[in-house]
Write a protein that holds these residues in place. Structure first.
Motif, short mmCIF file in Angstrom:
data_model
loop_
_atom_site.label_atom_id
_atom_site.label_comp_id
_atom_site.label_asym_id
_atom_site.label_seq_id
_atom_site.Cartn_x
_atom_site.Cartn_y
_atom_site.Cartn_z
N ASP A 195 -3.56 -5.54 -0.60
CA ASP A 195 -4.98 -5.37 -0.91
C ASP A 195 -5.80 -5.10 0.34
O ASP A 195 -6.70 -4.25 0.35
CB ASP A 195 -5.52 -6.62 -1.63
CG ASP A 195 -4.97 -6.78 -3.03
OD1 ASP A 195 -4.44 -5.79 -3.59
OD2 ASP A 195 -5.05 -7.91 -3.56
N GLU A 196 -5.47 -5.79 1.42
CA GLU A 196 -6.18 -5.59 2.68
C GLU A 196 -5.93 -4.18 3.23
O GLU A 196 -6.85 -3.51 3.69
CB GLU A 196 -5.70 -6.64 3.69
CG GLU A 196 -6.44 -6.62 5.00
CD GLU A 196 -5.97 -7.73 5.91
OE1 GLU A 196 -5.75 -7.44 7.11
OE2 GLU A 196 -5.81 -8.87 5.44
N GLN A 197 -4.68 -3.72 3.15
CA GLN A 197 -4.36 -2.37 3.63
C GLN A 197 -5.07 -1.31 2.81
O GLN A 197 -5.58 -0.32 3.34
CB GLN A 197 -2.84 -2.14 3.61
CG GLN A 197 -2.07 -3.03 4.54
CD GLN A 197 -2.57 -2.95 5.96
OE1 GLN A 197 -2.60 -1.87 6.56
NE2 GLN A 197 -2.97 -4.08 6.51
N VAL A 198 -5.12 -1.50 1.50
CA VAL A 198 -5.81 -0.55 0.62
C VAL A 198 -7.27 -0.46 1.02
O VAL A 198 -7.83 0.63 1.16
CB VAL A 198 -5.66 -0.98 -0.86
CG1 VAL A 198 -6.59 -0.18 -1.76
CG2 VAL A 198 -4.21 -0.82 -1.31
N SER A 199 -7.88 -1.59 1.25
CA SER A 199 -9.29 -1.63 1.62
C SER A 199 -9.54 -1.04 3.00
O SER A 199 -10.43 -0.20 3.18
CB SER A 199 -9.78 -3.08 1.58
OG SER A 199 -11.10 -3.18 2.04
N GLN A 200 -8.76 -1.44 3.98
CA GLN A 200 -8.99 -1.02 5.37
C GLN A 200 -8.60 0.43 5.63
O GLN A 200 -9.19 1.08 6.49
CB GLN A 200 -8.22 -1.92 6.33
CG GLN A 200 -8.79 -3.31 6.43
CD GLN A 200 -8.02 -4.17 7.41
OE1 GLN A 200 -7.00 -3.75 7.98
NE2 GLN A 200 -8.48 -5.39 7.60
N TYR A 222 -1.15 3.39 -1.92
CA TYR A 222 -0.60 2.81 -0.70
C TYR A 222 0.92 2.74 -0.78
O TYR A 222 1.63 3.15 0.14
CB TYR A 222 -1.20 1.43 -0.47
CG TYR A 222 -0.63 0.67 0.70
CD1 TYR A 222 -0.82 1.12 2.01
CD2 TYR A 222 0.11 -0.50 0.50
CE1 TYR A 222 -0.29 0.42 3.08
CE2 TYR A 222 0.64 -1.20 1.57
CZ TYR A 222 0.44 -0.74 2.86
OH TYR A 222 0.96 -1.43 3.92
N THR A 280 -6.11 2.92 -4.57
CA THR A 280 -5.40 1.89 -5.33
C THR A 280 -4.18 1.43 -4.54
O THR A 280 -3.73 2.10 -3.61
CB THR A 280 -4.89 2.43 -6.69
OG1 THR A 280 -3.91 3.45 -6.43
CG2 THR A 280 -6.03 2.99 -7.53
N SER A 281 -3.63 0.31 -4.96
CA SER A 281 -2.39 -0.17 -4.34
C SER A 281 -1.24 0.80 -4.62
O SER A 281 -0.33 0.95 -3.80
CB SER A 281 -2.05 -1.58 -4.81
OG SER A 281 -1.95 -1.63 -6.21
N GLY A 318 -8.50 2.94 3.32
CA GLY A 318 -9.15 3.91 2.46
C GLY A 318 -8.34 4.41 1.27
O GLY A 318 -8.63 5.47 0.73
#
Length: 97
Positions: free
Chosen positions: A31-36, A45, A41-42, A38
């Motif tokens: 979730d953090e990687q998706v947010s940071q 990623y 959705t997961s 760009g």
């Protein structure tokens, strides 16, 4: 254009669904990687991770094939000087047009 249409045009294949279970710590990381980074959705990623792993495996295969191939002339200063001369003398290599 919807994401599904884009994916089908970019990757001409049918999309399948895969459900995975993750411990809370890994889910938080995703979730953090998706947010940071760009991602929308997961799934985007995870698809990117899989593509990069495919590329890594392909590169590894090429490197192993190269290592197993017969040796050729050494890549010393003379070799690179010859490459530069060939590029300089090739009119198609002139980027100025």
């Amino acid at each position: 254009m919807s994401l599904a249409n884009f994916c089908q045009k970019t990757y001409p294949c049918t999309m399948s669904t895969m459900n995975i279970s993750l411990p809370d710590t890994l889910k938080s990381f995703v979730d953090e990687q998706v947010s940071q980074r760009g991602y929308g959705t997961s799934s985007e990623y995870v698809r990117e991770l899989i593509r990069k792993d495919q590329e890594r495996l392909q590169l590894r295969s090429l490197l192993l094939a190269g290592a197993a191939s017969a040796p050729t002339a050494p890549a010393d200063v003379g070799y690179f000087d010859g490459l530069r001369d060939r590029v300089r003398n090739n009119p198609k290599a002139d980027a100025r047009g």
